[in-house]
Write a protein that holds these residues in place. Structure first.
Motif, short mmCIF file in Angstrom:
data_model
loop_
_atom_site.label_atom_id
_atom_site.label_comp_id
_atom_site.label_asym_id
_atom_site.label_seq_id
_atom_site.Cartn_x
_atom_site.Cartn_y
_atom_site.Cartn_z
N MET A 166 0.82 -1.21 0.00
CA MET A 166 0.00 0.00 0.00
C MET A 166 0.86 1.26 0.00
O MET A 166 0.62 2.20 -0.75
N LEU A 167 1.89 1.27 0.86
CA LEU A 167 2.78 2.43 0.95
C LEU A 167 3.51 2.63 -0.37
O LEU A 167 3.69 3.77 -0.83
N LYS A 168 3.93 1.53 -1.00
CA LYS A 168 4.63 1.63 -2.27
C LYS A 168 3.74 2.24 -3.36
O LYS A 168 4.20 3.05 -4.17
N ARG A 169 2.46 1.85 -3.36
CA ARG A 169 1.53 2.39 -4.36
C ARG A 169 1.31 3.90 -4.14
O ARG A 169 1.29 4.67 -5.09
N ILE A 170 1.13 4.29 -2.88
CA ILE A 170 0.97 5.72 -2.57
C ILE A 170 2.20 6.50 -2.99
O ILE A 170 2.12 7.59 -3.56
N HIS A 171 3.37 5.93 -2.71
CA HIS A 171 4.63 6.55 -3.08
C HIS A 171 4.71 6.79 -4.58
O HIS A 171 5.10 7.88 -5.04
N LYS A 172 4.32 5.79 -5.36
CA LYS A 172 4.37 5.91 -6.82
C LYS A 172 3.39 6.95 -7.34
O LYS A 172 3.72 7.76 -8.21
N VAL A 173 2.15 6.93 -6.81
CA VAL A 173 1.12 7.87 -7.27
C VAL A 173 1.53 9.31 -6.99
O VAL A 173 1.43 10.19 -7.86
N ILE A 174 1.98 9.55 -5.78
CA ILE A 174 2.41 10.92 -5.42
C ILE A 174 3.62 11.33 -6.25
O ILE A 174 3.70 12.47 -6.74
N GLY A 175 4.57 10.44 -6.43
CA GLY A 175 5.77 10.74 -7.21
C GLY A 175 5.45 11.14 -8.63
O GLY A 175 5.99 12.12 -9.16
N VAL A 176 4.57 10.38 -9.28
CA VAL A 176 4.18 10.69 -10.67
C VAL A 176 3.39 12.00 -10.72
O VAL A 176 3.56 12.81 -11.64
N SER A 177 2.53 12.24 -9.72
CA SER A 177 1.66 13.42 -9.72
C SER A 177 2.44 14.72 -9.62
O SER A 177 2.06 15.73 -10.23
N ILE A 178 3.50 14.73 -8.83
CA ILE A 178 4.23 15.99 -8.62
C ILE A 178 5.58 16.01 -9.32
O ILE A 178 6.40 16.90 -9.06
N ALA A 179 5.81 15.07 -10.22
CA ALA A 179 7.12 14.97 -10.87
C ALA A 179 7.49 16.26 -11.60
O ALA A 179 8.61 16.77 -11.47
N LEU A 180 6.55 16.81 -12.38
CA LEU A 180 6.84 18.03 -13.15
C LEU A 180 7.10 19.22 -12.23
O LEU A 180 7.97 20.05 -12.52
N ILE A 181 6.36 19.29 -11.13
CA ILE A 181 6.58 20.39 -10.19
C ILE A 181 7.96 20.27 -9.55
O ILE A 181 8.67 21.28 -9.39
N ILE A 182 8.34 19.07 -9.17
CA ILE A 182 9.66 18.86 -8.56
C ILE A 182 10.78 19.21 -9.55
O ILE A 182 11.79 19.82 -9.18
N ILE A 183 10.58 18.82 -10.82
CA ILE A 183 11.57 19.19 -11.84
C ILE A 183 11.67 20.70 -11.97
O ILE A 183 12.77 21.28 -12.06
N HIS A 184 10.50 21.37 -12.00
CA HIS A 184 10.47 22.84 -12.08
C HIS A 184 11.21 23.47 -10.89
O HIS A 184 12.04 24.37 -11.07
N LEU A 185 10.90 23.01 -9.68
CA LEU A 185 11.54 23.55 -8.48
C LEU A 185 13.05 23.29 -8.48
O LEU A 185 13.84 24.13 -8.05
N SER A 186 13.44 22.12 -8.97
CA SER A 186 14.86 21.76 -9.00
C SER A 186 15.64 22.64 -9.97
O SER A 186 16.71 23.15 -9.64
N ILE A 187 15.08 22.81 -11.18
CA ILE A 187 15.78 23.61 -12.20
C ILE A 187 15.89 25.07 -11.77
O ILE A 187 16.97 25.67 -11.83
N THR A 188 14.77 25.65 -11.34
CA THR A 188 14.81 27.05 -10.91
C THR A 188 15.67 27.21 -9.66
O THR A 188 16.33 28.25 -9.50
N GLY A 189 15.67 26.19 -8.79
CA GLY A 189 16.52 26.25 -7.61
C GLY A 189 18.00 26.25 -7.96
O GLY A 189 18.79 26.99 -7.38
#
Length: 251
Positions: free
Chosen positions: A1-24
């Motif tokens: 269950m935890l692994k599935r939640i981890h994957k869903v959240i990771g995919v959902s915010i992947a673009l935002i994390i990339i944006h924050l990382s690049i601008t950071g």
């Protein structure tokens, strides 16, 4: 269950994390990316940051020596600022410069190599625009179409109801190069790249809702780090525990 939640959240915010990382990364090296000395003058960017645009720079239809930028009047490169009040017109009569906002009529006088604004009258019914009579008289017109003639008596100015004809003072745009020059006097050379990247990074550029989304994404990123560490370390800890238990049982 935890692994599935981890994957869903990771995919959902992947673009935002990339944006924050690049601008950071860019913000960590502002000198390398020339963020201090680079400025943008695009009107849509200036408007997005509540800065004046080239379209905001106006001149009077009767006197192109005066430049208007919202609440700022520029005369001979001198800036007269009226705060929150937007200027609706200005005109010189017998050597005296009159300045009008929706709520007041003021006199601008040169004092000690500068300019002083002297308020002559305030209005309950907001002024709409100024006009100039056939003999050069200055007329104020309010939103109810009332006309007041400005007259001078004993070195004091008074307003008198009038019905004389007039030519309306209107604003007109100046060319781009001239507008750029005056904008530089008011707000500098434009939007600094450092400010743009900073607001892109924290989400302020996109608005309040996106800022909230970025906050949620940051919290989710903390969850991903903790859940990822837990899922990685848990099997190792379990194997080590089982191994030690087996060794203990053999002994």
């Amino acid at each position: 269950m935890l692994k599935r939640i981890h994957k869903v959240i990771g995919v959902s915010i992947a673009l935002i994390i990339i944006h924050l990382s690049i601008t950071g990364i860019v913000l960590m090296q502002p000198a390398f990316f020339n963020l201090y000395d680079k400025y943008y003058k695009s009107d849509w960017l200036l408007a997005a940051f509540d800065m004046y645009t080239h379209a905001d720079v106006k001149t009077s239809s009767l006197d192109d020596n005066m430049i208007f930028i919202a609440s700022n009047l520029l005369i001979e490169d001198e800036v007269i600022n009226l705060g929150e009040e937007k200027i609706i017109g200005a005109h010189t009569v017998a050597g005296d410069l009159f300045l009008a906002t929706p709520s007041s009529l003021s006199l601008v006088r040169e004092v000690n190599f500068g300019y002083k604004v002297i308020q002559l009258k305030t209005f309950r019914t907001p002024l709409s625009f100024l006009g100039v009579g056939t003999k050069g008289q200055l007329i104020t017109i309010d939103e109810e179409k009332n006309k007041f003639l400005i007259i001078k008596k004993n070195n004091e100015y008074e307003l008198s109801v009038t019905d004389i004809s007039y030519e309306k003072i209107v604003f007109k745009n100046v060319n781009y190069e001239e507008a750029d020059f005056y904008l530089n006097l008011i707000q500098g050379p434009g939007l600094q790249a450092l400010r743009l990247i900073t607001d892109l990074h924290n989400g302020r550029f996109f608005g309040f809702i996106v800022m909230i989304i970025f906050v949620i994404a940051s919290i989710c990123n903390v969850f991903l780090a903790l859940s990822g560490s837990y899922m990685t370390l848990r099997p190792l800890i379990i194997r080590r525990y089982i191994k030690q238990k087996d060794l203990s049982s053999k002994n």
